[in-house]
Design an enzyme around this catalytic site. Sequence first.
Site, PDB file in Angstrom:
ATOM      1  N   HIS A 289      -9.195   3.410   1.177  1.00  0.00           N
ATOM      2  CA  HIS A 289      -9.652   2.574  -0.062  1.00  0.00           C
ATOM      3  C   HIS A 289      -8.700   3.156  -1.327  1.00  0.00           C
ATOM      4  CE1 HIS A 289     -12.522   0.522  -3.173  1.00  0.00           C
ATOM      5  NE2 HIS A 289     -11.941   1.565  -3.810  1.00  0.00           N
ATOM      6  N   GLU A 290      -8.431   4.294  -1.455  1.00  0.00           N
ATOM      7  CA  GLU A 290      -7.832   4.759  -2.485  1.00  0.00           C
ATOM      8  C   GLU A 290      -6.351   4.985  -2.355  1.00  0.00           C
ATOM      9  OE1 GLU A 290      -9.644   5.458  -5.072  1.00  0.00           O
ATOM     10  OE2 GLU A 290     -11.681   5.832  -4.244  1.00  0.00           O
TER      11      GLU A 290
ATOM     12  N   HIS B  36      -5.216   1.393  -3.590  1.00  0.00           N
ATOM     13  CA  HIS B  36      -4.970   1.409  -5.145  1.00  0.00           C
ATOM     14  C   HIS B  36      -3.467   1.925  -5.237  1.00  0.00           C
ATOM     15  CE1 HIS B  36      -8.797   0.593  -6.996  1.00  0.00           C
ATOM     16  NE2 HIS B  36      -9.522   1.393  -6.276  1.00  0.00           N
TER      17      HIS B  36
HETATM   18 ZN    ZN Z   1     -11.602   1.609  -5.881  1.00  0.00          ZN
END
Ligand code: ZN
Length: 251
Positions: free
Chosen positions: A206-207, A210
């Site tokens: 998830h990170e 980003h």
């Molecule tokens: Zn996030």
Amino acid sequence: MQTKALPPAFIQAATRGLLHRPRKLLTTTTRHSSTRLPLLRRRIRPTSIRMQASAQNTLAEERDPGAVVGTSLRILKYPHPLLRAENATIETFDEQLKQVAREMLRVMYASRGVGLAAPQVGINKRLMVFNPEGEQRAFLQEVVLVNPQIIASSKKTDVEMEACLSFPGMSGRVRRHEWVKIEAQRLNGKQFKAKYEGWKARIFQHEFDHLEKTLYIDRLEEEDKPKVKDTLQQLVEVYKSEPYQSMQAAL
Ligand SMILES: [Zn+2]
């Protein structure tokens, strides 16, 4: 990457915007039965990535910390353009970098999150922090990754609920690799490799997304996309109406 680089006008505007944000909706989360992820059986661990619930199908807690003591960093909300901006490789491993990582962890804990990527606080650099326990007292679990790369990943995938502090008031299912092997640098520049599985692998992915300008709404399961449409529209309206959008010009 540099906290003090954020102009005061932005900080004030961002803070005003965040403090005036409407109360967020509570979102239900799914039951998680895996024994591989014992943490998830505890009280819900909201995430930056606030994913997953307890086994009782608990309501997710969401928390926008607004101003956090000890840092001027604030979490940017969708559709802030810096969430889609290019993130630069970090080449200087100095005290300033360590300070930013410390402040990101501070914001993450204040948000009751388990992970945070630098672009979420307006720093377009390849830096992420996470703690699968989501609690400062479990600081030994803290992970800070500089310039991370995925070098291998499992063919096998699984689908779980995720949420993100840049998207208050919503959550949805996302398919992720069950494990990833990564290479990254530590805050002192030293290169290392690691393998993350399950919960940790999901937080990492998830990170990492980003840092690649990818947001979890891009990966939502097809049938979950219509469910978040209204919330996304509301976020766009809030963004348009709040003064902190003016930070773009300053940065
Ligand atoms: Zn996030």
